[in-house]
Structures are given as C-alpha cells and as structure tokens.
Design an enzyme around this catalytic site. Structure first.
Site, PDB file in Angstrom:
ATOM      1  N   ILE A 176       0.809  -1.107   0.208  1.00  0.00           N
ATOM      2  CA  ILE A 176      -0.190  -0.531   0.020  1.00  0.00           C
ATOM      3  C   ILE A 176       1.110   1.248  -0.256  1.00  0.00           C
ATOM      4  CG2 ILE A 176      -1.719  -1.094   1.171  1.00  0.00           C
ATOM      5  CD1 ILE A 176      -1.121   0.505   4.013  1.00  0.00           C
ATOM      6  N   ASP A 177       2.246   1.216  -0.124  1.00  0.00           N
ATOM      7  CA  ASP A 177       2.707   2.302   0.730  1.00  0.00           C
ATOM      8  C   ASP A 177       3.252   3.579  -1.184  1.00  0.00           C
ATOM      9  OD1 ASP A 177       2.739   1.578   2.783  1.00  0.00           O
ATOM     10  OD2 ASP A 177       4.476   0.780   3.630  1.00  0.00           O
TER      11      ASP A 177
HETATM   12  O1  F6P Z   1       5.166  -1.851   4.155  1.00  0.00           O
HETATM   13  C1  F6P Z   1       2.699  -1.613   5.063  1.00  0.00           C
HETATM   14  C2  F6P Z   1       2.682  -1.048   5.944  1.00  0.00           C
HETATM   15  O2  F6P Z   1       1.065  -1.060   6.265  1.00  0.00           O
HETATM   16  C3  F6P Z   1       3.448  -0.009   6.549  1.00  0.00           C
HETATM   17  O3  F6P Z   1       2.144   1.021   5.993  1.00  0.00           O
HETATM   18  C4  F6P Z   1       3.398   0.106   8.530  1.00  0.00           C
HETATM   19  O4  F6P Z   1       4.686   0.496   8.661  1.00  0.00           O
HETATM   20  C5  F6P Z   1       3.557  -1.292   8.063  1.00  0.00           C
HETATM   21  O5  F6P Z   1       3.530  -2.187   7.353  1.00  0.00           O
HETATM   22  C6  F6P Z   1       2.681  -1.760   8.708  1.00  0.00           C
HETATM   23  O6  F6P Z   1       2.779  -3.153   9.796  1.00  0.00           O
HETATM   24  P1  F6P Z   1       1.983  -4.077  11.395  1.00  0.00           P
HETATM   25  O7  F6P Z   1       0.862  -4.608  10.014  1.00  0.00           O
HETATM   26  O8  F6P Z   1       3.265  -4.894  10.968  1.00  0.00           O
HETATM   27  O9  F6P Z   1       1.834  -3.327  11.702  1.00  0.00           O
END
Ligand code: F6P
Length: 359
Positions: free
Chosen positions: A138-139
């Site tokens: 999504i980033d």
């Molecule tokens: O890389 C995708 C992402 O949603 C980032 O935007 C976010 O920092 C991270 O993953 C969050 O990860 P988790 O699901 O481990 O909290």
C-alpha cells in the site's frame, strides 16, 4: 510444470486478484499450481502448501486480504527461532526451504511481496531458485513500477476518512491530525491529502517545522476558517528530530513507525490555543475490497507473472511502466529507494492550492 505462489509481508488489497489471475493463466497452460501458505512458512513447516485449482480461486478477485495468509516475520535468512532458555535467535533456514521446494517438485515460484519479500526473493534466486516477483504494498515504495497494487485502495480509504473529518472538524472549530501509513515514503499522505483537500500535509521527504505548521493554522483561523485538517505520514519527522517509533518490534520485524500524530496535535494545541485531536487510520488502509484500479492492476500483474515464468525471466519482477506491464530485474528495483520527489508536480500543485508542507 509445477509452479508455486507465495504472499509475504503486510497484506494489500489486490493480493487475491493476483493469485486468481496467475492460477487461471497457469492452469490454462496445463501447469499445476501450489499455494505456499503464510509467506514462506508453508515451506518451513509453519503451515502447509495447498494445491490451487479453479475452485480455490473462484470469487476471490474482489476480496481484500490473501487466501494464502501472510506474515512479516518469515524471513528464511533470519528466521526467529525460540531457544530453550526462552530467548529468540535468528537462524538461516534458506537451505531447508530450497530442499523442501525441490522435494515438492516446484519448478518456479511467483513471489508476491513488498521490498522486504522481494529482497528475500532476490537472495533465493541467487541461491538457484527460479523466481518471478510481483510488487505489492500500500506504501507504493517499490522502485521501477509506477504503482504497486493496494496503494490506490489505501489512498481511497484515507480520502473517505478525511472527508468525514472535515465535517466534524468544521462543526467544532477544531484541528484534526490524521496519521496514515507509508513507512519512509509519503505517497499515501500526499495523494490522499491533496485529493481530499487537507490544509497541511507532512511527509518524511519534507521534514517539517512545527512553527510553520502552526502559522498555516493561525492564518486560516484569521481568514475565518476556524478548523484545519493535517494529514501526516507515519514516517514524517521534524527538521531537527527523529521519526516516531511505537514500542519494541518483535524479533525479525522492522522498526514499527507510528504515533507522530499525537505529538503534533499536542504541539498545535499548546502553541495556537486551538483544540486539536489526533487519530491513526492504521490497518483500515490495508483492509477491504480493492478498488477497480487495484483489481485491474493486480490481475494484469498476475497474468504477466505467469508469462514471465513461461519466458524464464528468473530474478525479474513485473512492473507497471504506463501503459505497459514490463519485467525488470528485482535487483534493479531494490537498488533504489522510491520516495516522493519534493519537486514533483503533485507537490507543486499542492503548494499552489495553498497546502502547507510545514517547511
Ligand atoms: O508496508 C506496509 C505497512 O502497512 C506500512 O505502511 C506500515 O508501517 C506497516 O506495514 C505496518 O506493519 P504491521 O502490520 O506489522 O503493523
């Protein structure tokens, strides 16, 4: 020919559409398809590998999540293994993974993932595995592709939230600070903030000064616009400060970014005397049905990945280079960090319509 498909890292809307398209185009070539469950966990005894048939992928293109499950703690090169004394050691289990893939008769793997999973795919490719990558996050921070799938859905979720914040912020003459995901890139904040007409957008690529953020809010107040909307990317940081991190990460997990919105709301309230509230949009951005754009992109990626397998493009990943889907070496994509270019027209337009970046 027997191929396998895996989904690794944080999920993103569109994963199921990639799986469906890859499976159907592989079955159309009379290949067999195995689904590796939970990232690479299915090859490391943490979960199973399942046959993927027409029935397994029926009716899934519009569903969020991944039917194969995923994890962001399954790096086979640094696998977290609990020791007898309770501590967790990082163990290289890549040889075991390759042996298991060989014993299952897997001729090639389609690895769907973000920069972390693609880096694992690259190392497995270097150890001899026949791999094709599909960029997901999504980033939108994977280089070499204009878009990753999942990004458009996340932006639309953030836009919907900002629209809702507008009405309550205006009713109460409040400042509302909303934090969105993105790790060290500000694409979600920038695209959603501009499309939903935020007043301030803070992104990691443009460090902010809190005085400058407050100036914008006070200037609006003087013009009779008593409320303001601030959209902040989780990786944003002040000119002279660090990014905000949430507690401890689990072994094998990246640093968890987040919480900057609370600090900003507090600072704004202290400095301007205006009531400020904050919220973290969080995993809502990763959930739900993919937008039409993401569904189409994901489906195109799935078809293109199967063609890349057929053509033996090992170590390459599919990428959108508008208007075409191409393949590029995974190594090339990983060599650059894709970040918002502060001189990009989207940033320039945002500034021209009066949005502050706090710089
Ligand atoms: O890389 C995708 C992402 O949603 C980032 O935007 C976010 O920092 C991270 O993953 C969050 O990860 P988790 O699901 O481990 O909290």
């Amino acid at each position: 020919m027997r191929i396998a498909i895996s989904t690794g890292g944080g999920d993103a809307p569109g994963l199921n559409a990639v799986i469906r398209a890859a499976v159907l185009s592989a079955l159309g070539r009379s290949w067999e398809v195995l689904g590796i469950k939970r990232g690479f966990g299915g090859l490391l005894g943490e979960d199973e590998c399942i046959p993927l048939t027409r029935d397994s992928v029926r009716g899934i293109a519009h569903l969020g999540g991944t039917i194969l499950r995923t994890t962001n703690r399954g790096n086979p090169f640094h696998y977290p293994v609990r020791q007898t004394d309770g501590s967790v050691a990082s163990v290289d289990r890549s040889d075991e993974l390759l042996d298991r893939a060989r014993s299952l008769g897997i001729d090639a793997l389609i690895a769907i993932g973000g920069d972390g999973s693609l880096a694992i795919a690259q190392r497995l490719f270097e150890k001899g595995m026949r791999i094709v990558g599909v960029p997901k996050t999504i980033d939108n921070d994977v280089a070499g592709t204009v878009h990753t799938f999942g990004f458009d859905t996340a932006v639309n979720t953030a836009i919907e939230a900002i629209d809702k914040l507008h009405t309550t912020a205006e009713s109460h003459d409040r400042v509302l600070v909303m934090e969105v995901m993105g790790r060290r890139s500000g694409f979600i904040a920038l695209h959603a903030g501009l499309a939903a007409t935020a007043d301030v957008i803070l992104i990691p690529e443009i460090p902010y000064q809190i005085d400058s953020v407050c100036e914008k809010i006070v200037e609006r107040d003087k013009r009779g616009r008593k409320f303001s909307i601030v959209v902040v990317a989780e990786g944003a940081h002040p000119v002279d400060g660090e990014e905000s991190v949430i507690g401890e990460s689990l072994p094998g997990q990246d640093k968890r970014l987040g919480g900057i919105c609370g600090r900003i709301a507090w600072d704004i309230q202290q400095r301007t005397g205006k009531e400020a509230r904050s919220l973290v949009l969080g995993h809502l951005q990763r959930g739900g049905a993919p937008t039409g754009f993401d569904r189409l992109l994901a489906t195109r990626f799935g078809g293109a990945a199967t063609r890349a397998v057929e053509d033996g493009k090992w170590g390459e990943m599919v990428a959108l280079q508008t208007p075409h889907i191409v393949t590029i070496p995974i190594e090339t994509a990983l060599a650059q960090a894709k970040r918002v270019d502060p001189s990009h027209d989207i940033v320039r337009t945002a500034r021209e319509v009066g949005i502050s970046f706090g710089d």
